[in-house]
Design a protein around this motif. Sequence first.
Motif, mmCIF file in Angstrom:
data_model
loop_
_atom_site.group_PDB
_atom_site.id
_atom_site.type_symbol
_atom_site.label_atom_id
_atom_site.label_comp_id
_atom_site.label_asym_id
_atom_site.label_seq_id
_atom_site.Cartn_x
_atom_site.Cartn_y
_atom_site.Cartn_z
ATOM 1 N N UNK A 187 0.824 -1.210 0.000
ATOM 2 C CA UNK A 187 0.000 0.000 0.000
ATOM 3 C C UNK A 187 0.858 1.259 0.000
ATOM 4 N N UNK A 188 1.956 1.205 0.736
ATOM 5 C CA UNK A 188 2.877 2.345 0.753
ATOM 6 C C UNK A 188 3.502 2.540 -0.621
ATOM 7 N N UNK A 189 3.855 1.443 -1.274
ATOM 8 C CA UNK A 189 4.444 1.529 -2.611
ATOM 9 C C UNK A 189 3.451 2.162 -3.589
ATOM 10 N N UNK A 190 2.181 1.732 -3.534
ATOM 11 C CA UNK A 190 1.158 2.297 -4.429
ATOM 12 C C UNK A 190 1.007 3.794 -4.204
ATOM 13 N N UNK A 191 1.034 4.187 -2.937
ATOM 14 C CA UNK A 191 0.838 5.598 -2.601
ATOM 15 C C UNK A 191 2.031 6.445 -3.039
ATOM 16 N N UNK A 192 3.227 5.934 -2.802
ATOM 17 C CA UNK A 192 4.424 6.718 -3.098
ATOM 18 C C UNK A 192 4.786 6.697 -4.579
ATOM 19 N N UNK A 193 4.404 5.626 -5.274
ATOM 20 C CA UNK A 193 4.833 5.461 -6.670
ATOM 21 C C UNK A 193 3.631 5.173 -7.567
ATOM 22 N N UNK A 194 2.771 6.180 -7.745
ATOM 23 C CA UNK A 194 1.543 5.974 -8.528
ATOM 24 C C UNK A 194 1.800 5.675 -9.997
ATOM 25 N N UNK A 195 3.004 5.934 -10.477
ATOM 26 C CA UNK A 195 3.326 5.632 -11.881
ATOM 27 C C UNK A 195 3.647 4.155 -12.083
ATOM 28 N N UNK A 196 3.669 3.388 -10.995
ATOM 29 C CA UNK A 196 3.978 1.970 -11.093
ATOM 30 C C UNK A 196 5.470 1.712 -11.175
ATOM 31 N N UNK A 197 5.833 0.450 -11.321
ATOM 32 C CA UNK A 197 7.255 0.104 -11.399
ATOM 33 C C UNK A 197 7.426 -1.240 -12.092
ATOM 34 N N UNK A 198 8.644 -1.480 -12.554
ATOM 35 C CA UNK A 198 9.034 -2.778 -13.101
ATOM 36 C C UNK A 198 10.014 -3.424 -12.136
ATOM 37 N N UNK A 202 13.097 -9.237 -7.511
ATOM 38 C CA UNK A 202 12.340 -8.693 -6.374
ATOM 39 C C UNK A 202 13.048 -7.523 -5.684
ATOM 40 N N UNK A 203 14.359 -7.540 -5.706
ATOM 41 C CA UNK A 203 15.117 -6.478 -5.034
ATOM 42 C C UNK A 203 15.435 -5.307 -5.957
ATOM 43 N N UNK A 204 15.063 -5.403 -7.233
ATOM 44 C CA UNK A 204 15.384 -4.359 -8.207
ATOM 45 C C UNK A 204 14.084 -3.824 -8.800
ATOM 46 N N UNK A 205 13.607 -2.731 -8.206
ATOM 47 C CA UNK A 205 12.311 -2.167 -8.599
ATOM 48 C C UNK A 205 12.546 -0.778 -9.193
ATOM 49 N N UNK A 206 12.211 -0.645 -10.449
ATOM 50 C CA UNK A 206 12.530 0.557 -11.217
ATOM 51 C C UNK A 206 11.240 1.315 -11.510
ATOM 52 N N UNK A 207 11.256 2.613 -11.204
ATOM 53 C CA UNK A 207 10.061 3.434 -11.371
ATOM 54 C C UNK A 207 10.435 4.746 -12.062
ATOM 55 N N UNK A 208 9.489 5.345 -12.803
ATOM 56 C CA UNK A 208 9.802 6.632 -13.448
ATOM 57 C C UNK A 208 10.151 7.713 -12.425
ATOM 58 N N UNK A 209 10.916 8.666 -12.887
ATOM 59 C CA UNK A 209 11.306 9.780 -12.002
ATOM 60 C C UNK A 209 10.057 10.429 -11.404
ATOM 61 N N UNK A 210 10.001 10.602 -10.089
ATOM 62 C CA UNK A 210 8.787 11.129 -9.459
ATOM 63 C C UNK A 210 8.552 12.613 -9.702
ATOM 64 N N UNK A 211 9.577 13.312 -10.162
ATOM 65 C CA UNK A 211 9.449 14.764 -10.362
ATOM 66 C C UNK A 211 9.270 15.139 -11.820
ATOM 67 N N UNK A 212 9.017 14.151 -12.690
ATOM 68 C CA UNK A 212 8.831 14.446 -14.121
ATOM 69 C C UNK A 212 7.394 14.912 -14.382
#
Length: 212
Positions: A187-198, A202-212
Motif C-alpha cells: 500500500x505504501x508503494x502504491x501511494x508513493x509510486x503511482x506511476x507503477x514500477x518494473x 524482487x530487489x530491483x524495482x525501477x520506477x519513473x522519475x517522481x518529479x517528471x
Amino acid sequence: MTLRLGDTAPDFEQDTSIGRIRFHEWAGNSWVVLFSHPADFTPVCTTELGLTAKLKDDFDKRNVKAIALSVDPAESHKKWINDIETTQDCVVGFPIIADADKKVANLYDMIHPEQSTTATVRSVFLIDPNKKIRMMLTYPMSTGRNFDEILRVIDALQLTDGYSVATPGNWKPGDDVIIPLSIQNPEEIKKKFPKGYEAPRPYLRITPAPNK
C-alpha cells in the motif's frame, strides 16, 4: 581529523577573498560546495575556478553556494582572480578561503603527505543546509575535477531527499529511479509510486522519475 558522510561539517572563521567569514553563518540555508586547490597561479586550478564561476546560474537554481580554498593568503587570491577572469572569460563571484595557517585544511583533512606536505589535494565536500556532509570526493593534484559530476550528485541528493527513491549508476535528471528496499509495504508503494514500477528481480524495482 577523520570526516565521514553524515558528520556535521566543521565550522571555522577565516579570511577569504571577500573578507573574513564564519563558515556556517556564511552558508546560511544553502547547500555548499567546498573545494580545495593546491595553489594560486597554477594552470589546472585556474581552469577549475573558471568553470565554477560559469556554473553560477546552475548553482543558484539548486540553492548551492560555492567556496574554494588554498593555503595562499587573501591578497594572492585577489590578484589571481584577475587572471582567472581574464583567461577563463568569467566573473568569480564566490569566495576563496585564505588558509595560510592550514587551519581549515587540517579540519577537513585536505593535506595528504604523500602528495604534498604543504599544499592541499583537490578535495570536494558537498554540505547540505543542515551543515551535514553529504558527499566527499578527492582528486590528485594533476587531475582537474568533473563539475558535471558534482552537479549530478547535487541533483541526485536533492531528489532523494524530496522523494523516497535511490538513483542507479550513471543516473541523470529525468532518468528512471529505484525504489529502496526499505519500502516493502504494497500500500505504501502504491501511494508513493503511482506511476507503477518494473521489477526484473524482487530487489530491483525501477520506477519513473517522481518529479517528471
